[in-house]
Design an enzyme around this catalytic site. Sequence first.
Site, PDB file in Angstrom:
ATOM      1  N   TYR A 119     -44.537 -30.290  25.631  1.00  0.00           N
ATOM      2  CA  TYR A 119     -43.435 -29.498  25.570  1.00  0.00           C
ATOM      3  C   TYR A 119     -44.076 -28.306  26.390  1.00  0.00           C
ATOM      4  O   TYR A 119     -44.833 -27.330  25.583  1.00  0.00           O
ATOM      5  CB  TYR A 119     -42.945 -29.134  24.170  1.00  0.00           C
ATOM      6  CG  TYR A 119     -41.823 -28.054  23.998  1.00  0.00           C
ATOM      7  CD1 TYR A 119     -41.077 -27.932  24.966  1.00  0.00           C
ATOM      8  CD2 TYR A 119     -41.861 -27.388  22.774  1.00  0.00           C
ATOM      9  CE1 TYR A 119     -39.892 -26.821  24.904  1.00  0.00           C
ATOM     10  CE2 TYR A 119     -41.088 -26.397  22.855  1.00  0.00           C
ATOM     11  CZ  TYR A 119     -40.043 -26.133  23.804  1.00  0.00           C
ATOM     12  OH  TYR A 119     -39.008 -25.274  23.768  1.00  0.00           O
ATOM     13  N   ASP A 159     -40.214 -32.110  27.749  1.00  0.00           N
ATOM     14  CA  ASP A 159     -39.486 -31.153  28.502  1.00  0.00           C
ATOM     15  C   ASP A 159     -40.369 -30.202  29.488  1.00  0.00           C
ATOM     16  O   ASP A 159     -41.183 -29.698  28.837  1.00  0.00           O
ATOM     17  CB  ASP A 159     -39.099 -30.085  27.540  1.00  0.00           C
ATOM     18  CG  ASP A 159     -38.227 -28.972  27.897  1.00  0.00           C
ATOM     19  OD1 ASP A 159     -37.972 -28.725  29.055  1.00  0.00           O
ATOM     20  OD2 ASP A 159     -37.740 -28.282  26.926  1.00  0.00           O
TER      21      ASP A 159
END
Length: 266
Positions: A119, A159
Amino acid sequence: MLICSWNVNGLRAALNKGALQKFIKEKNPDIICVQETKAKKGQAEVDFKEYEELWNSAERPGYSGTAIFTKEKPLSVFYGFDDHINIDYNWEDDQHGSALTEGRVITAEFPNFYLVNVYTPNSKHELTRLKLRENLWDPAFLKFVQGLEKTKPVIFCGDFNAAHTEIDLARPKDNEENAGYTKEERKGIDNIINAGFIDAFRELHPGETGRYTWWTFRANARARNIGWRIDYFFISPKLKENLKSADIHEDVTGSDHCPISIEMEF
């Protein structure tokens, strides 16, 4: 082997909506990586009996965090970067805290590959974390996965908080110096690809437009498909022949992101 990735924007919220359970039931992935869990293990009522749970939660409550749910028991698991990565870079806290204590990376080793769930820090609306991205996080992460690749091939997903090219967001001209589409962030993706790693979706869907993984909650953006592709699977070149599919599941709701997946054959 089906591997999925999803920024759930709060694991407890995704579970309360039934969104994650529904997706897992329908797709039956062998492994699913989730980002932005915003919870520590035990704070979310996870009941995926077939899956082993791997958690890396942020020290700050209700913030960031990653997790992996896997049917196959990993050979090894480690969290964050290697010690030499932490030493080689001059990590300093910024106004948001320390990126190294935000639970942003989990690595699971399997017989044929390493799987890294990441992330990536958001550069923030006023680009207050852009220098962190450019000078520390992006080069450190790339060096980390390159180090793993010396042992065995790597799959890394999550992400990345950056759209790579013009076809990866609906309004590139309007967003050229906005967080997620600055030249510095795009260069971070360039560097990954220049190092030989393959963007799995683009490998199988070159030039395809209108395929996004994130939409702002504002202005009915999702219904209008005013989105960004900021979630990715990258694979080592040695795994190119193993890649059978790469998909974006735009129809799956429950977060401001949608899940993505790859199918690998070993």
